[in-house]
Design a protein around this motif. Structure first.
Motif, PDB file in Angstrom:
ATOM      1  N   GLU A  62       0.861  -1.181   0.000  1.00  0.00           N
ATOM      2  CA  GLU A  62       0.000   0.000   0.000  1.00  0.00           C
ATOM      3  C   GLU A  62       0.896   1.228   0.000  1.00  0.00           C
ATOM      4  O   GLU A  62       1.773   1.363   0.852  1.00  0.00           O
ATOM      5  CB  GLU A  62      -0.884   0.022   1.245  1.00  0.00           C
ATOM      6  CG  GLU A  62      -1.790  -1.185   1.373  1.00  0.00           C
ATOM      7  CD  GLU A  62      -2.463  -1.246   2.732  1.00  0.00           C
ATOM      8  OE1 GLU A  62      -2.599  -0.195   3.381  1.00  0.00           O
ATOM      9  OE2 GLU A  62      -2.834  -2.348   3.137  1.00  0.00           O
ATOM     10  N   ASP A  63       0.659   2.140  -0.922  1.00  0.00           N
ATOM     11  CA  ASP A  63       1.544   3.283  -1.122  1.00  0.00           C
ATOM     12  C   ASP A  63       1.690   4.216   0.076  1.00  0.00           C
ATOM     13  O   ASP A  63       2.732   4.794   0.271  1.00  0.00           O
ATOM     14  CB  ASP A  63       1.095   4.101  -2.335  1.00  0.00           C
ATOM     15  CG  ASP A  63       1.387   3.379  -3.631  1.00  0.00           C
ATOM     16  OD1 ASP A  63       2.264   2.498  -3.643  1.00  0.00           O
ATOM     17  OD2 ASP A  63       0.725   3.692  -4.631  1.00  0.00           O
ATOM     18  N   ARG A  92       1.791   3.657   3.316  1.00  0.00           N
ATOM     19  CA  ARG A  92       2.343   3.116   4.559  1.00  0.00           C
ATOM     20  C   ARG A  92       3.861   3.044   4.524  1.00  0.00           C
ATOM     21  O   ARG A  92       4.454   2.752   3.504  1.00  0.00           O
ATOM     22  CB  ARG A  92       1.756   1.733   4.805  1.00  0.00           C
ATOM     23  CG  ARG A  92       0.227   1.846   4.932  1.00  0.00           C
ATOM     24  CD  ARG A  92      -0.430   0.621   5.369  1.00  0.00           C
ATOM     25  NE  ARG A  92       0.024   0.231   6.701  1.00  0.00           N
ATOM     26  CZ  ARG A  92      -0.325  -0.889   7.269  1.00  0.00           C
ATOM     27  NH1 ARG A  92      -1.122  -1.718   6.648  1.00  0.00           N
ATOM     28  NH2 ARG A  92       0.110  -1.200   8.471  1.00  0.00           N
TER      29      ARG A  92
END
Length: 154
Positions: free
Chosen positions: A118-119, A121
């Motif tokens: 996920e981008d 995080r």
């Protein structure tokens, strides 16, 4: 005349000490002395799927583990780990990967590494010898790790 030289000498000494203090502060802020790797160079990295990885619909690699040994991949891991920042909060986490590092001197070290696909995080790094202390890997290095871990060609 000699008083002027003395004053200039004192001023020069004060400036030198001031510069030394500033340099030490900069080194302290940027992480000098907190290197998780103790200045060692990594030869290769093995990631092993742990609990969170095993529950993914599409795990990042076939099988239970994957070894990274290409020079640029190792460099990305090395930079990410060396830029990790010590966290102050208590940790409550599941484990995505066990990461085994092999060093040039023949020693090895085991970490827990959480890098989500996920981008937004950042990654979490935890030394298995002190599982209560976490290190946050900055966003730029997390993105680079994510790219090589979750690439589709595996």
């Amino acid at each position: 005349m000699w008083e002027g030289r003395l004053l200039r000498s004192v001023g020069t000494i004060q400036r030198k000490w001031f510069l030394i203090v500033v340099l030490l502060l900069i080194l302290g802020i940027t992480g000098f002395g907190k290197d998780v790797l103790y200045g060692k160079d990594i030869v290769h990295i093995e990631l092993e799927c742990a609990d969170l990885c095993k529950t993914m619909k599409t795990p990042p690699f076939r099988g239970n583990d994957y070894t990274f040994s290409k020079t640029d991949e190792v460099r990305i891991f090395q930079q990410a780990i060396s830029k990790a920042v010590k966290m102050k909060d208590d940790l409550d986490y599941g484990v995505m990967f066990f990461m085994y590092l092999a060093f040039e001197d023949g020693t090895e070290k085991k970490f827990m590494l959480n890098v989500a696909d996920e981008d937004e995080r950042t990654a979490l790094l935890v030394d298995t010898t002190d599982s209560g202390q976490g290190y946050e890997i900055p966003a730029v290095q997390t993105a680079m790790l994510r790219k090589i871990i979750y690439q589709t060609e595996r």
